[in-house]
Design an enzyme around this catalytic site. Structure first.
Site, PDB file in Angstrom:
ATOM      1  N   GLU A 153       0.812  -1.224   0.000  1.00 45.17           N
ATOM      2  CA  GLU A 153       0.000   0.000   0.000  1.00 45.17           C
ATOM      3  C   GLU A 153       0.846   1.276   0.000  1.00 45.17           C
ATOM      4  O   GLU A 153       0.537   2.230  -0.719  1.00 45.17           O
ATOM      5  CB  GLU A 153      -0.957   0.010   1.211  1.00 45.17           C
ATOM      6  CG  GLU A 153      -2.120  -0.969   1.098  1.00 45.17           C
ATOM      7  CD  GLU A 153      -1.787  -2.383   1.547  1.00 45.17           C
ATOM      8  OE1 GLU A 153      -0.586  -2.677   1.768  1.00 45.17           O
ATOM      9  OE2 GLU A 153      -2.706  -3.197   1.677  1.00 45.17           O
TER      10      GLU A 153
HETATM   11  C1  LIG Z   1      -0.164  -8.878  -8.243  1.00 42.96           C
HETATM   12  C2  LIG Z   1       1.022  -8.648  -9.180  1.00 42.96           C
HETATM   13  C3  LIG Z   1       2.336  -8.832  -8.404  1.00 42.96           C
HETATM   14  C4  LIG Z   1       0.945  -9.689 -10.290  1.00 42.96           C
HETATM   15  O1  LIG Z   1       1.985  -9.442 -11.233  1.00 42.96           O
HETATM   16  P1  LIG Z   1       1.997 -10.206 -12.622  1.00 42.96           P
HETATM   17  O2  LIG Z   1       1.834 -11.689 -12.394  1.00 42.96           O
HETATM   18  O3  LIG Z   1       3.192  -9.720 -13.365  1.00 42.96           O
HETATM   19  O4  LIG Z   1       0.643  -9.754 -13.351  1.00 42.96           O
HETATM   20  P2  LIG Z   1       0.304  -8.335 -13.995  1.00 42.96           P
HETATM   21  O5  LIG Z   1       0.925  -7.209 -13.223  1.00 42.96           O
HETATM   22  O6  LIG Z   1       0.579  -8.412 -15.468  1.00 42.96           O
HETATM   23  O7  LIG Z   1      -1.280  -8.292 -13.758  1.00 42.96           O
HETATM   24  C5  LIG Z   1      -2.218  -8.976 -14.598  1.00 42.96           C
HETATM   25  C6  LIG Z   1      -3.393  -8.057 -14.811  1.00 42.96           C
HETATM   26  O8  LIG Z   1      -4.024  -7.846 -13.541  1.00 42.96           O
HETATM   27  C7  LIG Z   1      -4.133  -6.454 -13.297  1.00 42.96           C
HETATM   28  N1  LIG Z   1      -4.010  -6.200 -11.872  1.00 42.96           N
HETATM   29  C8  LIG Z   1      -3.112  -6.732 -10.991  1.00 42.96           C
HETATM   30  N2  LIG Z   1      -3.309  -6.243  -9.773  1.00 42.96           N
HETATM   31  C9  LIG Z   1      -4.359  -5.399  -9.861  1.00 42.96           C
HETATM   32  C10 LIG Z   1      -5.036  -4.587  -8.928  1.00 42.96           C
HETATM   33  N3  LIG Z   1      -4.703  -4.583  -7.616  1.00 42.96           N
HETATM   34  N4  LIG Z   1      -6.059  -3.826  -9.370  1.00 42.96           N
HETATM   35  C11 LIG Z   1      -6.432  -3.849 -10.652  1.00 42.96           C
HETATM   36  N5  LIG Z   1      -5.829  -4.601 -11.596  1.00 42.96           N
HETATM   37  C12 LIG Z   1      -4.802  -5.360 -11.201  1.00 42.96           C
HETATM   38  C13 LIG Z   1      -2.975  -5.845 -14.076  1.00 42.96           C
HETATM   39  O9  LIG Z   1      -3.221  -4.483 -14.313  1.00 42.96           O
HETATM   40  C14 LIG Z   1      -2.995  -6.699 -15.324  1.00 42.96           C
HETATM   41  O10 LIG Z   1      -4.035  -6.252 -16.161  1.00 42.96           O
HETATM   42  P3  LIG Z   1      -3.831  -6.247 -17.780  1.00 42.96           P
HETATM   43  O11 LIG Z   1      -2.609  -5.421 -18.038  1.00 42.96           O
HETATM   44  O12 LIG Z   1      -3.635  -7.675 -18.155  1.00 42.96           O
HETATM   45  O13 LIG Z   1      -5.099  -5.641 -18.279  1.00 42.96           O
HETATM   46  C15 LIG Z   1       0.996  -7.231  -9.795  1.00 42.96           C
HETATM   47  O14 LIG Z   1      -0.090  -7.168 -10.708  1.00 42.96           O
HETATM   48  C16 LIG Z   1       0.820  -6.132  -8.794  1.00 42.96           C
HETATM   49  O15 LIG Z   1       1.771  -5.716  -8.176  1.00 42.96           O
HETATM   50  N6  LIG Z   1      -0.440  -5.644  -8.610  1.00 42.96           N
HETATM   51  C17 LIG Z   1      -0.735  -4.610  -7.644  1.00 42.96           C
HETATM   52  C18 LIG Z   1      -0.913  -5.276  -6.257  1.00 42.96           C
HETATM   53  C19 LIG Z   1      -1.073  -4.247  -5.191  1.00 42.96           C
HETATM   54  O16 LIG Z   1      -0.250  -3.407  -4.959  1.00 42.96           O
HETATM   55  N7  LIG Z   1      -2.184  -4.364  -4.427  1.00 42.96           N
HETATM   56  C20 LIG Z   1      -2.482  -3.475  -3.335  1.00 42.96           C
HETATM   57  C21 LIG Z   1      -3.754  -2.776  -3.648  1.00 42.96           C
HETATM   58  S1  LIG Z   1      -4.131  -1.515  -2.441  1.00 42.96           S
HETATM   59  C22 LIG Z   1      -4.983  -2.373  -1.221  1.00 42.96           C
HETATM   60  O17 LIG Z   1      -5.125  -3.585  -1.286  1.00 42.96           O
HETATM   61  C23 LIG Z   1      -5.546  -1.472  -0.182  1.00 42.96           C
HETATM   62  C24 LIG Z   1      -6.125  -2.113   1.117  1.00 42.96           C
HETATM   63  C25 LIG Z   1      -7.293  -3.036   0.825  1.00 42.96           C
HETATM   64  O18 LIG Z   1      -5.128  -2.872   1.783  1.00 42.96           O
HETATM   65  C26 LIG Z   1      -6.530  -0.911   1.990  1.00 42.96           C
HETATM   66  C27 LIG Z   1      -7.001  -1.270   3.384  1.00 42.96           C
HETATM   67  O19 LIG Z   1      -6.451  -2.188   4.021  1.00 42.96           O
HETATM   68  O20 LIG Z   1      -7.904  -0.548   3.878  1.00 42.96           O
END
Ligand SMILES: CC(C)(COP(=O)([O-])OP(=O)([O-])OC[C@H]1O[C@@H](n2cnc3c(N)ncnc32)[C@H](O)[C@@H]1OP(=O)([O-])[O-])[C@@H](O)C(=O)NCCC(=O)NCCSC(=O)C[C@@](C)(O)CC(=O)[O-]
Length: 279
Positions: A153
């Site tokens: 985050e």
């Molecule tokens: C997960 C890996 C490592 C996989 O990494 P990878 O295997 O290389 O896959 P990728 O990055 O190519 O992802 C595949 C597809 O999934 C999508 N994607 C992937 N993640 C997301 C996402 N979160 N939201 C929306 N789309 C997402 C990404 O954009 C892509 O879409 P495409 O280009 O094929 O159209 C990488 O995609 C990544 O780093 N994603 C971001 C993960 C992240 O930082 N999540 C944190 C979100 S904030 C959160 O959760 C807040 C919260 C809930 O904790 C707040 C609270 O507690 O109150």
């Protein structure tokens, strides 16, 4: 109470179909698997997915005979946490509207935490942000060696807020602070050493074998007793051992002693036979 999961056997899709977002899959032994089904987004959750998960978890609160609940992602990823497209759209809303929106996630996590059955995360691939929070909110977690985790985050200018109570409880404050403040990626063995994961397997076959073994193990146990045993931990953690707590613990075992399950279990032991749980 009747089992509200009328027809729980749902075929798990092998496509990238985006709906339904959550599948329930169950076995006669009282094991349910909740699948998060947004593989094209690495099972990131938006408002609709959160609502579907919340509904599935609430259903399991009243489901008689459910002993164990697994949480797993379709397509080899556990969950990439909050959907960032959804978070981006929320930038146009007021802070109050954002709070109301985030409450949906907070309530979904609490509904997972409160499921009476033992909850187990089955983690393959990424469990990032809120995805790692889901792992922490489960009672137990099994992972494959390729699993990777991050509380990413801060790298997005956000904080792991709604997930924080579960993460702090699982990891302790020192590790939680380090992982929250750095957003660093860590692997399954490190997750095991931090206490986020309880066992690591070479591959998905090992994970599923461990899942089957757990199902067999809990099938021998009384489902109502499992719920009451888990509630002891949820309700008593951090409590002072005073007169009130002693009374409450005595009340809880008394309730079990007079229950059908308690009487059948003890009778079966003394009669040297297997207990006949009604479910
Ligand atoms: C997960 C890996 C490592 C996989 O990494 P990878 O295997 O290389 O896959 P990728 O990055 O190519 O992802 C595949 C597809 O999934 C999508 N994607 C992937 N993640 C997301 C996402 N979160 N939201 C929306 N789309 C997402 C990404 O954009 C892509 O879409 P495409 O280009 O094929 O159209 C990488 O995609 C990544 O780093 N994603 C971001 C993960 C992240 O930082 N999540 C944190 C979100 S904030 C959160 O959760 C807040 C919260 C809930 O904790 C707040 C609270 O507690 O109150």
């Amino acid at each position: 109470m009747t089992n509200p999961i009328a027809d729980p056997i749902v075929e798990v899709p092998d496509t990238d179909a985006m709906t339904p977002l959550v599948h329930l899959d169950s076995t006669p032994e009282g094991a349910v698997t909740v699948w998060i089904n947004r593989p094209a987004r690495k099972n990131a959750f938006d408002a609709a997915t959160i609502a579907a998960l919340h509904q599935a978890f609430e259903t399991l609160h009243g489901a008689e005979g459910v002993r164990i609940v697994f949480l797993r992602g379709v397509g080899g990823a556990f969950s990439a946490g909050a959907d960032l497209e959804w978070m981006k759209a929320a930038a146009d809303w007021s802070e109050d509207d954002n709070r109301d929106d985030a409450l949906g996630l907070a309530h979904m996590l609490k509904a997972l935490h409160d499921i009476p059955a033992l909850t187990v995360a089955l983690v393959e691939g990424p469990a990032f942000g809120g995805g790692a929070g889901l792992v922490a909110a489960c009672d137990h977690a099994l992972a494959t060696a390729d699993a990777k985790f991050a509380f990413s985050e801060v790298k997005l200018g956000l904080t792991p807020a709604t997930i924080s109570p579960y993460v702090i409880a699982a990891l302790g404050p020192r590790t939680a602070k380090l992982l929250f403040a750095t957003g660093r990626v860590f692997d399954a063995d490190q997750a095991w050493s931090y206490g986020l994961v309880d066992e690591v397997f070479d591959d998905a076959a090992g994970l599923v074998a461990a899942q089957d073994a757990l199902v067999e193990e809990v099938a021998l146990c009384a489902p109502g007793a499992i719920g009451d045993a888990k509630a002891l931990v949820n309700d008593f953690v951090g409590q002072k051992i005073d007169r009130g707590l002693l009374d409450e613990t005595a009340r809880r075992i008394a309730r079990r002693r007079v229950s059908d399950e308690g009487q059948e279990g003890v009778r079966a032991f003394l009669e040297r036979r297997k207990p006949g749980w009604t479910i």
